[in-house]
Design a protein around this motif. Sequence first.
Motif, short mmCIF file in Angstrom:
data_model
loop_
_atom_site.label_atom_id
_atom_site.label_comp_id
_atom_site.label_asym_id
_atom_site.label_seq_id
_atom_site.Cartn_x
_atom_site.Cartn_y
_atom_site.Cartn_z
N LEU A 20 0.83 -1.20 0.00
CA LEU A 20 0.00 0.00 0.00
C LEU A 20 0.87 1.25 0.00
O LEU A 20 0.59 2.21 -0.75
N PHE A 21 1.92 1.25 0.80
CA PHE A 21 2.76 2.44 0.90
C PHE A 21 3.47 2.73 -0.42
O PHE A 21 3.57 3.88 -0.85
N ILE A 22 3.96 1.68 -1.08
CA ILE A 22 4.62 1.88 -2.38
C ILE A 22 3.64 2.46 -3.39
O ILE A 22 3.95 3.39 -4.13
N GLY A 23 2.42 1.92 -3.41
CA GLY A 23 1.41 2.45 -4.33
C GLY A 23 1.07 3.90 -4.04
O GLY A 23 0.93 4.72 -4.96
N LEU A 24 0.95 4.25 -2.76
CA LEU A 24 0.62 5.62 -2.41
C LEU A 24 1.76 6.59 -2.74
O LEU A 24 1.52 7.72 -3.17
N VAL A 25 3.01 6.13 -2.54
CA VAL A 25 4.15 6.98 -2.89
C VAL A 25 4.18 7.24 -4.39
O VAL A 25 4.43 8.37 -4.85
N LEU A 351 -2.43 11.91 -2.25
CA LEU A 351 -2.17 10.78 -1.37
C LEU A 351 -3.14 10.74 -0.20
O LEU A 351 -3.81 9.74 0.07
N ALA A 352 -3.25 11.86 0.51
CA ALA A 352 -4.11 11.91 1.69
C ALA A 352 -5.58 11.86 1.33
O ALA A 352 -6.39 11.24 2.02
#
Length: 376
Positions: A20-25, A351-352
């Motif tokens: 999830l974090f990689i996708g959001l970045v 992102l947010a």
Amino acid sequence: MSASSAGTRHLSSAVPLAALFIGLVMYASLYPFTDWRWPAGASLTELLALPMPERRLRFDVWSNLIGYMPMGALLFLACVRSQVRSWPAWWLAVTLPALVSYTMEVTQQFLPVRVPSQLDLMLNAAGGVLGALLAVAAHRMSVLALWQRVRDRWFVRRSANTLVLMAVWPFGLLFPTPFTFGLGLGWERVLAGLNELLLDVPRAQDLLELLNDVPVSGDRYPAMLEGLGITLGFLGPCLLAFSVTLPGWRRVALALSAAVLGLAASTLSATLSFGPAHALSWMSPVLLPGLAVGLVLALMCMGAGFRLVAALGIAVVCAQVMLVAQAPADPFFALTLQAWEQGRFIRFHGLAQWVGWLWPYLALVSLFGRIASRWD
């Protein structure tokens, strides 16, 4: 032997969190995805060789460094928790953030509103290394083993996806909401997106006219409705957490933690938007009463069964989504939104906002899954 160690080992929450974090970045790096073009006069070799910036704001330096630290840490944790040996996990945790950063920096050259640079790449790569080092230290100090024992004693099996949603809930509150804890999609935003998407589609014009005729209140919610929204917005995450948490005092601790994290995230959002002097400007007269009612209702469910809690959670989240969909944008909300969309938070805007928009719907999927699951 604990329940989670018998039979097939459950999925670590670090695995979906890392993905999830990689996708959001990647999403935040390429936002707003408009006006793609080949840079004038630039060859492929020049694109691959990133430029050095003439000057860089301190905020950009720190955000690029800190922003990639969770990626390095989560990648290492996801590997070691998936039985990958430490050295391969380390190399993946330090190389993948650098590769992701380089790919994003090169791609940003096709977006006029983004400013790629070698400095950003170096800061991102350094952030990934620092995050991986912190994860290695935690692994050597047996912090992961401690977390595993806590997870076994607090949560049911196959709770990784729900734990991820619990972890990202405060981040969704950083983006301006129509009322405190009011995550979800507002009708005005949905309508604006549909108009932009279907404006040039002849067959969709009748549908657009019909949708644009839907009345939207221009006045602020009455105090009672705003208080109800706050109550539901707080109670929903609590019930989601309870659906995978063993009954008793653990649920009390999670409800109190949710209250602290929710208030802290909202305060941080106002601080980032308007400065420390206005950190509490988001608070309304109905905040504390609405939060208190939500906390009392959550504590009443501390002994309820998993499926009952999940069913109640579905009803609460659906009601909260309906309130957010019809919520009018008060002047403070509009001002905060403008600060995020036009200020220095443009890189975190997409992102947010997507976390805040999608969280309730992902929570509903998780709650329906708990009702259908045979694991308690």
